[in-house]
Motif scaffolding. Structure first.
Motif, PDB file in Angstrom:
ATOM      1  N   ALA A   1       0.826  -1.215   0.000  1.00  0.00           N
ATOM      2  CA  ALA A   1       0.000   0.000   0.000  1.00  0.00           C
ATOM      3  C   ALA A   1       0.861   1.265   0.000  1.00  0.00           C
ATOM      4  O   ALA A   1       0.553   2.245   0.678  1.00  0.00           O
ATOM      5  N   GLY A   2       1.973   1.242  -0.758  1.00  0.00           N
ATOM      6  CA  GLY A   2       2.842   2.411  -0.887  1.00  0.00           C
ATOM      7  C   GLY A   2       3.902   2.532   0.178  1.00  0.00           C
ATOM      8  O   GLY A   2       4.798   3.373   0.069  1.00  0.00           O
ATOM      9  N   ARG A   3       3.847   1.686   1.184  1.00  0.00           N
ATOM     10  CA  ARG A   3       4.800   1.738   2.299  1.00  0.00           C
ATOM     11  C   ARG A   3       5.868   0.671   2.088  1.00  0.00           C
ATOM     12  O   ARG A   3       5.571  -0.483   1.834  1.00  0.00           O
ATOM     13  N   LEU A   4       7.159   1.079   2.157  1.00  0.00           N
ATOM     14  CA  LEU A   4       8.245   0.136   1.907  1.00  0.00           C
ATOM     15  C   LEU A   4       8.315  -0.910   3.012  1.00  0.00           C
ATOM     16  O   LEU A   4       8.355  -0.590   4.197  1.00  0.00           O
ATOM     17  N   ILE A   5       8.345  -2.182   2.598  1.00  0.00           N
ATOM     18  CA  ILE A   5       8.453  -3.291   3.538  1.00  0.00           C
ATOM     19  C   ILE A   5       9.863  -3.863   3.555  1.00  0.00           C
ATOM     20  O   ILE A   5      10.418  -4.179   4.608  1.00  0.00           O
ATOM     21  N   SER A   6      10.453  -3.992   2.376  1.00  0.00           N
ATOM     22  CA  SER A   6      11.770  -4.623   2.274  1.00  0.00           C
ATOM     23  C   SER A   6      12.541  -4.010   1.117  1.00  0.00           C
ATOM     24  O   SER A   6      11.965  -3.649   0.097  1.00  0.00           O
ATOM     25  N   SER A   7      13.872  -3.898   1.276  1.00  0.00           N
ATOM     26  CA  SER A   7      14.706  -3.356   0.200  1.00  0.00           C
ATOM     27  C   SER A   7      16.128  -3.886   0.337  1.00  0.00           C
ATOM     28  O   SER A   7      16.528  -4.394   1.385  1.00  0.00           O
ATOM     29  N   GLY A   8      16.892  -3.746  -0.761  1.00  0.00           N
ATOM     30  CA  GLY A   8      18.303  -4.099  -0.724  1.00  0.00           C
ATOM     31  C   GLY A   8      18.602  -5.579  -0.757  1.00  0.00           C
ATOM     32  O   GLY A   8      19.610  -6.023  -0.225  1.00  0.00           O
ATOM     33  N   SER A   9      17.746  -6.377  -1.403  1.00  0.00           N
ATOM     34  CA  SER A   9      17.979  -7.818  -1.523  1.00  0.00           C
ATOM     35  C   SER A   9      17.382  -8.314  -2.826  1.00  0.00           C
ATOM     36  O   SER A   9      16.332  -7.832  -3.266  1.00  0.00           O
ATOM     37  N   TRP A  10      18.048  -9.300  -3.420  1.00  0.00           N
ATOM     38  CA  TRP A  10      17.515  -9.928  -4.635  1.00  0.00           C
ATOM     39  C   TRP A  10      16.745 -11.204  -4.303  1.00  0.00           C
ATOM     40  O   TRP A  10      16.272 -11.882  -5.205  1.00  0.00           O
ATOM     41  N   TYR A  11      16.645 -11.553  -3.043  1.00  0.00           N
ATOM     42  CA  TYR A  11      15.915 -12.756  -2.608  1.00  0.00           C
ATOM     43  C   TYR A  11      16.371 -14.007  -3.367  1.00  0.00           C
ATOM     44  O   TYR A  11      15.572 -14.831  -3.790  1.00  0.00           O
ATOM     45  N   ARG A  12      17.682 -14.088  -3.550  1.00  0.00           N
ATOM     46  CA  ARG A  12      18.325 -15.238  -4.203  1.00  0.00           C
ATOM     47  C   ARG A  12      17.895 -15.412  -5.666  1.00  0.00           C
ATOM     48  O   ARG A  12      18.084 -16.474  -6.242  1.00  0.00           O
ATOM     49  N   LEU A  13      17.350 -14.366  -6.256  1.00  0.00           N
ATOM     50  CA  LEU A  13      17.005 -14.394  -7.677  1.00  0.00           C
ATOM     51  C   LEU A  13      18.144 -13.849  -8.535  1.00  0.00           C
ATOM     52  O   LEU A  13      18.158 -14.017  -9.749  1.00  0.00           O
ATOM     53  N   ALA A  14      19.088 -13.177  -7.918  1.00  0.00           N
ATOM     54  CA  ALA A  14      20.271 -12.633  -8.591  1.00  0.00           C
ATOM     55  C   ALA A  14      21.331 -12.404  -7.519  1.00  0.00           C
ATOM     56  O   ALA A  14      21.043 -12.453  -6.319  1.00  0.00           O
ATOM     57  N   LYS A  15      22.543 -12.159  -7.959  1.00  0.00           N
ATOM     58  CA  LYS A  15      23.643 -11.921  -7.033  1.00  0.00           C
ATOM     59  C   LYS A  15      23.828 -10.432  -6.792  1.00  0.00           C
ATOM     60  O   LYS A  15      23.683  -9.624  -7.708  1.00  0.00           O
ATOM     61  N   VAL A  16      24.134 -10.085  -5.553  1.00  0.00           N
ATOM     62  CA  VAL A  16      24.527  -8.709  -5.254  1.00  0.00           C
ATOM     63  C   VAL A  16      25.935  -8.527  -5.813  1.00  0.00           C
ATOM     64  O   VAL A  16      26.869  -9.206  -5.394  1.00  0.00           O
TER      65      VAL A  16
END
Length: 469
Positions: A267-282
């Motif tokens: 609903a427009g409020r940030l819940i999580s950031s700064g991770s690819w959730y193992r879908l890509a490498k940082v």
């Protein structure tokens, strides 16, 4: 503290507040923190319900812009930081203020969950103490901090100040879409001790005048059952095209590497950031890639969102669709760094130059032969073969593997502190002068390469000392 305060602000936004003020003072090791809003407020029955544990269950139907989840955020967030929680509110300026307090020390002493009703006159006094200025709204006041204080720190007050600084950064990112008044969200003015909190711009969509904005790579809506998931993939501008101020708004401390990944909003409020959730490498190549994922509160069951609204699980049916978007975004990010044969440096006179071999798809670094101080030293070597051999061995032996390893280590910092850098620059300048390098060339070398990074004033100070001898 950041997550706890953000949880309270969720309630303020759900109450249609346009302004949220955070008030805090150290008060001689007995700090107070209050979250104040000008929302529609609550009648006494509303305050009582808000102070109940689990007043609204996660399965209860909510309005589309309600940021609540379990009906426990107010209490659990508050008790995670302090032992005394006070809520004062009113819905109409003609009514008296109504307040209730939970005091965990009192609960423990009396061995029963007994809340205290606060008299209207005392409510007025508490509100005056924290600078409440609205005719209606709600104040959440925290006293008797326990877990929020680091009593093992050399200076507990300084440690608390650091937490407040971290709180500002967290709120600036978490509520950036509300602060900017983005379409579809309620415009929110957020302040801490009357100082405005400016929202971050993690997708670089609002650059400074004349500067490049990010590139929108894809914009699509996916269906999961009866729920819609909106996905936008962005490619940030190359760091060389960002000013320092803009880079700080896009990424915390300007660190784009740490800011890459999925940005998931409820609903427009940030819940999580700064991770690819193992879908890509940082990775360094992916650091300009960012993907915005939006879902409404009717999709909570798909994400298994936790009670703090700070951790989620990606729905299995969404992972492959996201992977496709991420791969496209990652390729574009990598291409941004390798698309030009020679990447121009922001430095006026860099010692090293970066070169990209298109045919072999490799990057290598060469010495800048036109560097004034370096070219003067090279000319002093009369033998052409010796000069060429020296340059070759320096360029070939650049320890790229070691540098890469050090950059990836979490417990190593490559940046030098300003005092150490100045001291080393003094030694460098003296050695160059002893080698017969002109003072003007030494000065240019000190200020025109960001790897040395001295200001003109610092460089003048070093040159003046050498001249004085």
């Amino acid at each position: 503290m950041e997550s706890a305060v953000a949880d309270i602000i969720d309630n303020s936004i759900s109450a249609s507040a346009s302004t949220v003020d955070i008030f805090t003072e150290w008060r001689n090791s007995d700090p107070v923190l209050a979250i104040i809003d000008n929302g529609y407020g609550m009648k006494p029955s509303g305050v009582k319900k808000a102070m109940q544990l689990g007043a609204i269950g996660p399965a209860s139907e909510r309005s589309i812009d309600d940021l609540g989840r379990f009906g426990m955020g107010l209490k659990t967030a508050s008790f995670s930081q302090c032992k005394k929680l006070t809520v004062i509110s009113r819905a109409d300026s003609c009514d008296d203020w109504y307040g209730i307090r939970w005091d965990l020390d009192l609960v423990e002493r009396e061995n029963q969950w007994t809340a205290q009703i606060i008299e209207p006159a005392d409510c007025e006094s508490y509100l005056c103490d924290i600078g409440f200025e609205h005719s209606r709204g709600t104040a959440v006041i925290w006293n008797t901090f326990d877990r929020a204080l680091d009593l093992t720190a050399a200076s507990a007050e300084r440690a608390y100040d650091r937490r407040v600084s971290a709180l500002i950064d967290h709120l600036a990112l978490t509520f950036h879409r509300f602060i900017s008044g983005e379409k579809g969200t309620k415009k929110l003015t957020l302040r801490l001790n009357k100082r405005l909190i400016k929202g971050m711009d993690p997708f670089a969509t609002r650059p400074e005048t004349g500067r490049q904005a990010s590139t929108l790579l894809s914009d699509e809506t996916l269906r999961l059952g009866h729920c819609s998931i909106k996905i936008k993939a962005y490619l940030l501008p190359h760091p060389s095209s960002m000013t320092h101020t803009f880079a700080q708004r896009v990424s915390l401390n300007g660190e784009h590497h740490a800011g890459q990944g999925l940005y998931i909003y409820r609903a427009g409020r940030l819940i999580s950031s700064g991770s690819w959730y193992r879908l890509a490498k940082v990775s360094e190549a992916n650091k300009l890639a960012r993907v915005q994922v939006d879902f409404d509160n009717n999709a909570d069951h798909l994400w298994r969102i936790d009670v703090r609204k700070s951790r989620i699980d990606l729905p299995a049916s969404l992972r492959e669709q996201l992977r496709r978007v991420i791969i496209q975004c990652s390729k574009k990010s990598s291409t941004t760094f390798t698309r030009r044969a020679r990447m121009p440096s922001l430095d006026l006179e860099p010692v090293w130059q970066r070169v990209y071999d298109r045919d072999r798809e490799r990057v290598y670094y060469v010495l800048n032969r036109s560097h004034s101080a370096l070219s003067e030293m090279l000319r002093s070597i009369t033998c052409d073969q010796t000069r060429s051999a020296l340059i070759s061995i320096i360029e070939t032996a650049l320890p790229l593997a070691l540098i890469k390893n050090d950059l990836s280590a979490s417990n190593i910092k490559l940046d030098q502190d300003s005092e150490g850098l100045f001291s080393q620059s003094q030694i460098l300048a003296e050695n160059l002068f002893k080698a017969g390098i002109d003072l003007e060339n030494i000065f240019n070398a000190l200020v025109n390469d960001s790897n040395i990074g001295l200001t003109r004033e610092q460089a003048k100070k070093i040159i003046s000392k050498i001249e004085a001898r």
